[in-house]
Each structure stands twice: as C-alpha cells, then as structure tokens.
Design an enzyme around this catalytic site. Structure first.
Site, PDB file in Angstrom:
ATOM      1  N   ASP A 101      -7.554  11.773  11.659  1.00 10.99           N
ATOM      2  CA  ASP A 101      -7.702  11.458  10.521  1.00 10.99           C
ATOM      3  C   ASP A 101      -8.306  10.350  10.001  1.00 10.99           C
ATOM      4  O   ASP A 101      -8.363   9.839   8.962  1.00 10.99           O
ATOM      5  CB  ASP A 101      -6.067  11.162   9.611  1.00 10.99           C
ATOM      6  CG  ASP A 101      -6.029  11.845   8.688  1.00 10.99           C
ATOM      7  OD1 ASP A 101      -6.932  11.932   7.386  1.00 10.99           O
ATOM      8  OD2 ASP A 101      -4.677  11.244   7.964  1.00 10.99           O
ATOM      9  N   LYS A 115       5.411   0.469   7.930  1.00 11.09           N
ATOM     10  CA  LYS A 115       5.410   2.130   7.376  1.00 11.09           C
ATOM     11  C   LYS A 115       6.329   2.953   6.819  1.00 11.09           C
ATOM     12  O   LYS A 115       6.433   3.508   7.968  1.00 11.09           O
ATOM     13  CB  LYS A 115       3.883   2.668   8.277  1.00 11.09           C
ATOM     14  CG  LYS A 115       4.196   4.275   6.890  1.00 11.09           C
ATOM     15  CD  LYS A 115       2.473   5.455   8.169  1.00 11.09           C
ATOM     16  CE  LYS A 115       1.047   4.503   7.905  1.00 11.09           C
ATOM     17  NZ  LYS A 115       0.276   4.514   6.006  1.00 11.09           N
ATOM     18  N   MET A 135       1.224   9.909   2.993  1.00 11.19           N
ATOM     19  CA  MET A 135       1.587   9.332   3.972  1.00 11.19           C
ATOM     20  C   MET A 135       3.239   8.781   4.045  1.00 11.19           C
ATOM     21  O   MET A 135       4.330   8.637   4.444  1.00 11.19           O
ATOM     22  CB  MET A 135       1.696   9.528   5.257  1.00 11.19           C
ATOM     23  CG  MET A 135       0.510  10.371   6.019  1.00 11.19           C
ATOM     24  SD  MET A 135       0.419   9.632   7.729  1.00 11.19           S
ATOM     25  CE  MET A 135       1.390  10.039   8.087  1.00 11.19           C
ATOM     26  N   ALA A 167      -9.563   5.023   4.035  1.00 10.45           N
ATOM     27  CA  ALA A 167      -8.407   4.041   3.828  1.00 10.45           C
ATOM     28  C   ALA A 167      -7.794   3.747   5.574  1.00 10.45           C
ATOM     29  O   ALA A 167      -7.120   3.054   5.368  1.00 10.45           O
ATOM     30  CB  ALA A 167      -7.545   5.418   3.065  1.00 10.45           C
ATOM     31  N   LYS A 204     -10.895   8.595   7.871  1.00 10.51           N
ATOM     32  CA  LYS A 204     -11.556   8.071   6.418  1.00 10.51           C
ATOM     33  C   LYS A 204     -11.244   6.981   6.353  1.00 10.51           C
ATOM     34  O   LYS A 204     -10.485   5.946   6.827  1.00 10.51           O
ATOM     35  CB  LYS A 204     -10.171   9.161   5.368  1.00 10.51           C
ATOM     36  CG  LYS A 204      -8.596   8.936   5.587  1.00 10.51           C
ATOM     37  CD  LYS A 204      -7.544   9.125   4.997  1.00 10.51           C
ATOM     38  CE  LYS A 204      -6.712   8.930   5.295  1.00 10.51           C
ATOM     39  NZ  LYS A 204      -4.975   9.809   5.007  1.00 10.51           N
ATOM     40  N   VAL A 227      -2.454  -6.268  10.012  1.00  8.93           N
ATOM     41  CA  VAL A 227      -3.647  -6.760  10.016  1.00  8.93           C
ATOM     42  C   VAL A 227      -4.586  -7.386   8.654  1.00  8.93           C
ATOM     43  O   VAL A 227      -3.872  -5.699   7.260  1.00  8.93           O
ATOM     44  CB  VAL A 227      -4.483  -5.015   9.973  1.00  8.93           C
ATOM     45  CG1 VAL A 227      -6.297  -5.295   9.927  1.00  8.93           C
ATOM     46  CG2 VAL A 227      -4.095  -4.522  11.858  1.00  8.93           C
ATOM     47  N   VAL A 231       3.611   1.258   2.376  1.00  6.25           N
ATOM     48  CA  VAL A 231       3.574   0.071   3.384  1.00  6.25           C
ATOM     49  C   VAL A 231       3.449  -0.882   3.500  1.00  6.25           C
ATOM     50  O   VAL A 231       3.428  -1.647   1.858  1.00  6.25           O
ATOM     51  CB  VAL A 231       1.543   0.037   4.279  1.00  6.25           C
ATOM     52  CG1 VAL A 231       1.457  -0.751   5.433  1.00  6.25           C
ATOM     53  CG2 VAL A 231       1.508   1.444   4.402  1.00  6.25           C
ATOM     54  N   GLY A 266       0.816  -0.972  -0.267  1.00  8.82           N
ATOM     55  CA  GLY A 266      -0.107  -0.125  -0.091  1.00  8.82           C
ATOM     56  C   GLY A 266       0.981   1.137   0.076  1.00  8.82           C
ATOM     57  O   GLY A 266       2.467   1.372   0.441  1.00  8.82           O
TER      58      GLY A 266
END
Length: 453
Positions: free
Chosen positions: A144, A45, A27, A148, A146, A101, A30, A23
């Site tokens: 944050d 991340k 930012m 996603a 959202k 996850v 991942v 991903g």
C-alpha cells in the site's frame, strides 16, 4: 508539540493515554499517545472495526498476530518500530502502537508545494528503494505504498509507514465495506492487486512509480472513480510524464514508465535495480559521482556554473549562488559547488578559513538531504574537531555543526545524539545571545522530540 491532557482522556489497555488526534484515513485514526509503562510518546493507530471480516474473525486474528510478530522484528531506520498490537473483536477497536515519527507526509508536502524538483524526487525514490531492498529480502511486501504512507522527517529523511497493515486487514485488494466504501488505495494499486492476484516485490515498485509520477506531474497516473481507475491500471497506458511535465529528464521518465508496465515481469526486477537505474540518470550530460558505503548516486550538474564562469565571478558571489540553489531545493546541484568552493577557499589561506568551514558545513547538509547520512556525519564530525581546535565552545558555527551531528546520530538510531543535543542546548542557554534565540528553540524542540521518543 504542546498537548493539553484532559482528565477524562481515553486510555487503552490501562496503558496508552490518547492525547491528541494527529491523523486519520480509510483505515482508522492516528493518535499521539503516552505510554505510561515505557514512559514515552507513541503513535496509536485505531483500526476501524468495519475492516474486520465478520465472516471469519479467527482468520483475521491469526493473520494479525502473525504479521504483527513479523513487523516487530523489522529493524531499519526508515521504518517506525512496532511496539505493541492488540486485536480483540469482543473488547473493542483493534490498535497498533508505533514509534512516533514527526514530520510531513508526501500528501501534505505536495498540497503545500505542488510538483517537486527532479533531484528531490530522485532523493526520495533512492531512500524508499533502500528501505524496500531491506524488507523485500525478508520478504515483506508493503502492498500500500502511497504519498500518505511516506513521511519526511524534519531532516528530510524518508520513513515508510504502515508496513504490514494492508496485509493484516486485507486493504491490499480493493473491496467494499458494509458501508459501501472502497478499501485499498486504487490510485497506486498495481494491476495484479486490482485483479486480486498474488503480489510480489515488483508490485511495490509499481506503486512507487505511481507515487513518483505524481510527485513530478502533480497528479497520479489515472484519476476518476475507483472502478475506472482500476480498469485503467489493468488495460490503459498512462500519459507519459513528459507530456504533463515538459522538460523532464528522459532517463528519469524511462525508469518510472518501466515501473508502470502492466506485466510485473516487464518492470525492474528488484528495488535495487530500480534504485540503480533512477540514481544513475544524469539531469545534464556532465555529472559527478558520490560514492557511499550503501549506494552510488550520480549527482547531476544542472545549473552549476561553467568553469569559465567560475573564473569570472568572485568567490562570494558563487557561494551565494550555491546557497540560492540549496534554498530552491536543487540540492544535488548545490552540493558539488559547496565542495569545490570549500577547497578553493582553503587554498586561499588562513583568512578564508571561516568561509571554507561554512561551505564544508553546507556540503554536508546537502549530503544529508540526498540520503548520504554516513558521509554527512563523517564530514560534520571532522569539521567539528577542526572548529573545536581553533574556536571557543560557544562559537555559532561549531554549535550549528554539533546540532546537525546530533540530529544525524538520532536519524541513524544512535542515542548519543541526545547527549550531543543536550550539550548544545546547555551551551546556547548559558551564553544566551539574542541572535541565538531561534536556534535555541530549534534545539529545544529536537531535544524534546528525541526525549519523548
């Protein structure tokens, strides 16, 4: 997940071997990684260096260390565990190491399915609120929320990702990077964040309301470029949900629109209040109440057959009806039907005991889908005991029940779920029936994921 590891795979801190990019976003990236010390799969991340403020690197480091220490203490089944965090502007990219996850985030789900059914939206909202009740009490504000950052696991359990990350790297306020890219997810940003003011728990509830608005209508409350969206968050009322989603439950719309009020003081005061209001809205006048040790959810009776119709239709037809509702995602409507059918079949005598057990199993699955994990687990364990008393260990329904028990145990953080899955897998592979081929694959995948985690 099958991952081919190259001999030149990148390794962070001589410990985290990056195996596959899974991903990315504003930012950073991942990665699926292997922790050589803990011998487990993790999510790493990698944070874009441009998020670091070159004018005050010491402030970033202090904030990073303070927030990371706080996040590492969070213990909730709806929040991935933070295992490690490193920030050294001189050494390379900052990174966070999190619990892995597996599932889909809401962005992916909406892209695949479009608008979600009302009962599924309510289920997601209730689970998010439970997590926010825990974090706001600490207090930790997400800043944050959202689509996603909301993940649904394979068992439809909600996980909220990236707690604290927005605060660490200041993406909780919209700003431009050195490459003129806007940081901060303005589509879900409350007015006070758009204005650079302090946030509070009600700020998360505004973002949650934006998210739920999109799940129901297919679009966020405001669209356009970043500046236009931020202006609308501050000064314009959104189009009512019912205009974009005709027929929406007025009570559900009312809660979401209340969460979108410009002044924080006009929104629901707490995540608990938001949850209680959104879960108490019937989709039809008739409703049944499901009580949990953690919550009370009013389950709508939308599309459930009337009593007169139930007396006319054969029981096998009504079982098929309930299953069709479940398959269409109308979980809250199918759940009371399965409970009623199970009781009716049990009263018909021993020749219907197997069909009654199947309805009990489906009822528990509905409970799990609606976030009633403890109730579902209790019902499944009772059912497993009953089936074990009258069936052989390789009975298909018994194995399906035990499979769900194992997954639920893991969902609530009980590692005994691994033993349950392992025993089910052992029995399935020992009998090796052709009709069990897909179940063997499913159990093996669940067991592998649990073992890697």
């Amino acid at each position: 997940m099958m991952v081919l590891v190259r001999s030149d795979a990148r390794v962070l801190n001589e410990r985290y071997e990056l195996r596959q990019r899974i991903g990315g976003g504003a930012m950073g990236e991942v990665w699926l990684a292997h922790d050589s010390e803990a011998r487990r799969a993790v999510a790493v991340k990698l944070i874009h260096r441009e998020l670091l403020d070159p004018r005050a690197p010491e402030d970033v480091i202090r904030r990073f260390e303070r927030e990371a220490e706080l996040l590492a203490r969070l213990r909730h089944h709806g929040i991935p565990t933070l295992h490690d965090a490193r920030l050294d502007p001189e050494a390379g990219e900052p990174y966070l190491v999190m619990e892995l996850v597996l599932g889909q985030d809401l962005t992916e789900i909406v892209e695949e399915r479009g608008r979600l059914p009302e009962d599924e939206v309510v289920s997601i909202a209730v689970q998010i609120c439970h997590i926010l009740e825990y974090t706001h009490a600490i207090p930790v504000i997400h800043r944050d929320l959202k689509p996603a950052n909301i993940m649904l696991t394979d068992y439809r359990r909600v996980m909220i990702l990236d707690f604290g990350v927005a605060r660490i790297f200041r993406t909780d306020y919209a700003r431009l990077t050195q490459h003129n890219r806007v940081l901060g997810t303005v589509a879900y940003m409350p007015p006070e964040q758009c204005e650079g003011r302090d946030v509070n728990p009600r700020s998360d509830l505004y973002s949650l309301s934006c998210l739920l608005y999109e799940l129901l209508t297919g679009v966020p409350p405001f669209i356009g470029d970043a500046a236009r969206v931020m202006y609308h968050h501050q000064y314009h009322a959104p189009i009512p949900v019912s205009v974009l989603c005709p027929g929406v439950n007025p009570g559900l719309e009312s809660v979401i629109m209340a969460g979108l009020e410009k002044r924080a003081s006009d929104r629901p005061a707490t995540a608990r209040e938001f949850r209680e209001r959104i879960s108490s809205q019937p989709l039809e006048p008739e409703e049944s109440v499901v009580t949990s040790s953690h919550m009370a959810v009013r389950v709508p009776a939308l599309h459930s057959p009337s009593r007169a119709m139930a007396e006319i239709l054969p029981v096998e037809v009504r079982v098929t009806q309930a299953q069709a509702l479940f398959d269409e995602g109308l979980i809250a409507q199918s759940m009371p039907m399965f409970a009623s059918l199970a009781q009716e079949l049990e009263e018909l005598g021993s020749e219907y005991v197997d069909e009654a057990a199947k309805c009990r199993f489906r009822h528990a699955r509905c409970q799990a889908h609606l976030g009633l994990q403890e109730e579902a687990l209790k019902g499944l364990r009772t059912l497993a005991e009953q089936l074990s008393a009258r069936s052989s260990p390789d009975d298909r329904l018994l194995l399906e029940v035990r499979f769900q028990v194992g997954q639920l145990l893991l969902d609530i953080g009980d590692q005994h779920g691994i033993s349950e899955l392992a025993d089910v897998y052992r029995v399935l592979t020992a009998v090796s029936r052709p009709e069990d081929a897909q179940m063997i694959v499913d159990v093996r995948r669940a067991l592998t994921r649990a073992s890697l985690g």
